[in-house]
Design an enzyme around this catalytic site. Structure first.
Site, PDB file in Angstrom:
ATOM      1  N   VAL A  43     -22.206  36.629  26.269  1.00 25.48           N
ATOM      2  CA  VAL A  43     -22.356  35.431  27.355  1.00 25.48           C
ATOM      3  C   VAL A  43     -24.027  34.800  26.896  1.00 25.48           C
ATOM      4  O   VAL A  43     -24.275  33.944  26.086  1.00 25.48           O
ATOM      5  CB  VAL A  43     -22.173  35.421  28.539  1.00 25.48           C
ATOM      6  CG1 VAL A  43     -22.637  33.838  29.198  1.00 25.48           C
ATOM      7  CG2 VAL A  43     -20.552  34.649  28.686  1.00 25.48           C
ATOM      8  N   ASP A  83     -32.067  43.749  26.630  1.00 23.33           N
ATOM      9  CA  ASP A  83     -31.322  44.312  26.958  1.00 23.33           C
ATOM     10  C   ASP A  83     -31.687  45.372  27.189  1.00 23.33           C
ATOM     11  O   ASP A  83     -32.740  46.380  26.060  1.00 23.33           O
ATOM     12  CB  ASP A  83     -30.312  44.412  25.799  1.00 23.33           C
ATOM     13  CG  ASP A  83     -28.882  44.980  26.286  1.00 23.33           C
ATOM     14  OD1 ASP A  83     -28.065  43.693  26.287  1.00 23.33           O
ATOM     15  OD2 ASP A  83     -28.397  45.580  26.989  1.00 23.33           O
ATOM     16  N   PHE A 112      -3.901  26.229  27.707  1.00 17.45           N
ATOM     17  CA  PHE A 112      -3.445  26.957  28.353  1.00 17.45           C
ATOM     18  C   PHE A 112      -1.898  27.350  28.679  1.00 17.45           C
ATOM     19  O   PHE A 112      -1.580  27.568  30.076  1.00 17.45           O
ATOM     20  CB  PHE A 112      -4.362  27.598  29.249  1.00 17.45           C
ATOM     21  CG  PHE A 112      -5.221  27.999  29.343  1.00 17.45           C
ATOM     22  CD1 PHE A 112      -6.007  27.133  27.917  1.00 17.45           C
ATOM     23  CD2 PHE A 112      -5.792  29.013  29.183  1.00 17.45           C
ATOM     24  CE1 PHE A 112      -7.165  27.471  27.338  1.00 17.45           C
ATOM     25  CE2 PHE A 112      -6.731  29.798  28.447  1.00 17.45           C
ATOM     26  CZ  PHE A 112      -8.201  29.169  27.557  1.00 17.45           C
ATOM     27  N   CYS A 147     -12.087  38.886  31.104  1.00 21.65           N
ATOM     28  CA  CYS A 147     -12.874  37.347  31.874  1.00 21.65           C
ATOM     29  C   CYS A 147     -11.736  37.468  33.078  1.00 21.65           C
ATOM     30  O   CYS A 147     -11.913  37.704  34.160  1.00 21.65           O
ATOM     31  CB  CYS A 147     -13.671  36.000  31.400  1.00 21.65           C
ATOM     32  SG  CYS A 147     -14.695  36.627  30.168  1.00 21.65           S
TER      33      CYS A 147
END
Ligand code: UGA
Length: 437
Positions: free
Chosen positions: A11, A30, A249, A260
């Site tokens: 993300v 990071d 889906f 997720c």
């Protein structure tokens, strides 16, 4: 606009590079030195189509830089995105320690007004804790706003999803933050939905849980279809043509994986539980999904009597195509079950072998589907990579010991396989082939 992005995972990195490509100056932060070194040398540390090219372009233009220390980024950015990981704790709740760490860091370095935007998937009310943490630890009396700006991009098509989202959700309490976020997203011609912060947080968890629920629903229908000789793909089509339901889906298969859906489902029912709200739909969605790999193995056993000593070629390891991500991948569960049944496994995946071998060190990985099929008693397709559709199945047939194909994603042309002499076992549909046993 100047933007800071904390966390350069899927993300975070897509967010950072996406905004840089749109002409913003972006700082990617990071604490993982390896990742920052790799990005600073122009290498994306994971596989995501299109991302490498954007890194090259934006680095070349000086629009993005990467650091382990985010002090300068906090000082310069107007909007600070929090995109760090929120992994599951053993009881399913989200571990927010990385979010807290970033909030404290921002507090120590904030000198003037900022918008702090949560993009990581977080439980409702996390914004309250970020706000409280920054207020507690800040060194100067400065104003800031915390907004929720959930991300809906999918791995494997993350770049496309970033530039062409279906909606942008921003939860905010102030006009000042709303204006800044509106300016940030000015190039996007899609609905920009402003809500309060808690509502935006719920939208993210609810969206992922609803999609997971659709998948578990169709997977249970697949089980029923197998019993009554119906065709789940046609059921899905017939239902999906109703625009209130929608076809997407509703692809039956071996279940959902990834970083997720499984994690967010758990976290969401824990949130509901903590608020005293029973939400058994979510638990059932998870239970149905957890059972998929075992049901798949059961089908194999019914067709092969038993799996002891049988050689199985596993096609596909990543949790979905176009990614090397194996987190919560159904393939891992399938392989472990096959192993416990005494089967010998040779796997092939175009991108995920290295990651799979990191968690299953004994896994034999082939360098092509043909090698995985050599001498096999059956092929199990677990991930529907495009290249599996164009395999030379005649060649595969000739090299296999016995011609059985179990398609865990209904990705192959069963009739064609049957015409080549295979027994073809799809999900939620009648098997095809010359069953002479
Ligand atoms: C998911 C959501 O789709 C994104 O909108 C969201 O931003 C993201 O999670 C996130 O929260 O970060 P992702 O996990 O990348 O994206 O992958 P999906 O394309 O949603 O697929 C998830 C799993 O569901 C895969 O294992 C896939 O094979 C499975 N799936 C998907 C099915 O079994 N059937 C379907 O019809 C669709």
């Amino acid at each position: 606009m100047k933007i800071a992005v904390f966390g350069t995972g899927y993300v975070g990195l897509v967010t950072a590079l996406g905004f840089a490509k749109l002409g913003n100056k972006v700082y990617g932060i990071d604490k993982d030195m390896g990742k920052i070194e790799s990005l600073s040398k122009g290498r994306v540390p994971f596989y995501e189509p299109g991302l490498q090219e954007i890194l090259k372009e934006t680095r070349g233009k000086g629009l993005v830089e990467f650091h382990t220390n985010g002090a300068k980024a906090v000082e310069e950015a107007a909007v600070i995105f929090i995109c760090v990981g929120t992994p599951a704790l053993p009881d399913g709740r989200a571990d927010l320690s990385q979010v807290e760490e970033v909030a404290r860091f921002i507090a120590e370095n904030i000198r003037d007004y900022k918008v702090i935007a949560e993009k990581s998937t977080v439980p409702v009310k996390t914004s309250y804790w970020i706000k409280r943490t920054v207020n507690l630890y800040k060194k100067e009396s400065v104003e800031f706003d915390v907004v929720s700006n959930p991300e809906f991009l999918r791995e494997g098509s993350a770049v496309q999803d970033f530039f062409h989202p279906e909606r942008i959700v921003v939860g905010t309490e102030t006009e000042r933050a709303r204006n800044l976020m509106r300016q940030l997203y000015k190039d996007f011609d899609v609905p920009l939905l402003f809500t309060d912060v808690g509502t935006a947080e719920i939208i993210k968890h609810a969206s992922n849980s609803f999609l997971a629920m659709k998948i578990s629903f169709i997977n249970m229908l697949a089980e029923l279809c197998e019993k009554v000789d119906a065709d789940v793909d046609m059921v899905s089509k017939g239902m999906g043509l109703d625009s209130r339901i929608g076809e997407r889906f509703l692809r039956a298969g071996i279940g959902f994986g990834g970083s997720c859906f499984p994690k967010d489902l758990k976290a969401f029912y824990r949130i509901a539980e903590a608020e005293g709200v029973e939400f058994p739909l979510l638990r059932e969605t998870e239970r149905v999904n957890d059972l998929r790999p075992a049901k798949f193995i059961y089908k194999m056993k019914r067709a092969m009597w038993n799996l002891r000593g049988k050689k199985i070629g596993v096609l596909g390891l990543s949790f979905k195509p176009n990614t090397d991500d194996i987190r919560e991948a159904p393939s891992l569960k399938v392989i472990n079950l096959l192993k416990s049944e005494g089967a010998k496994i040779v796997a092939y995946d175009p991108a995920a072998c290295k990651n799979a071998r990191a968690v299953l060190p004994e896994l034999r990985c082939a360098s092509s589907p043909y090698e995985a099929a050599q001498g096999a008693n059956a092929i199990s397709l677990i991930t529907e990579w495009e290249e599996f559709k164009t395999i030379d199945w005649k060649r595969i047939r000739e090299s296999m010991e016995t011609p059985l194909v179990f398609d865990g994603r209904n990705a192959l042309d069963g009739r064609k396989l049957a015409s080549l002499g295979f027994e073809y076992y799809p999900v939620g549909k009648r098997p095809i082939g010359n069953f002479n046993g």
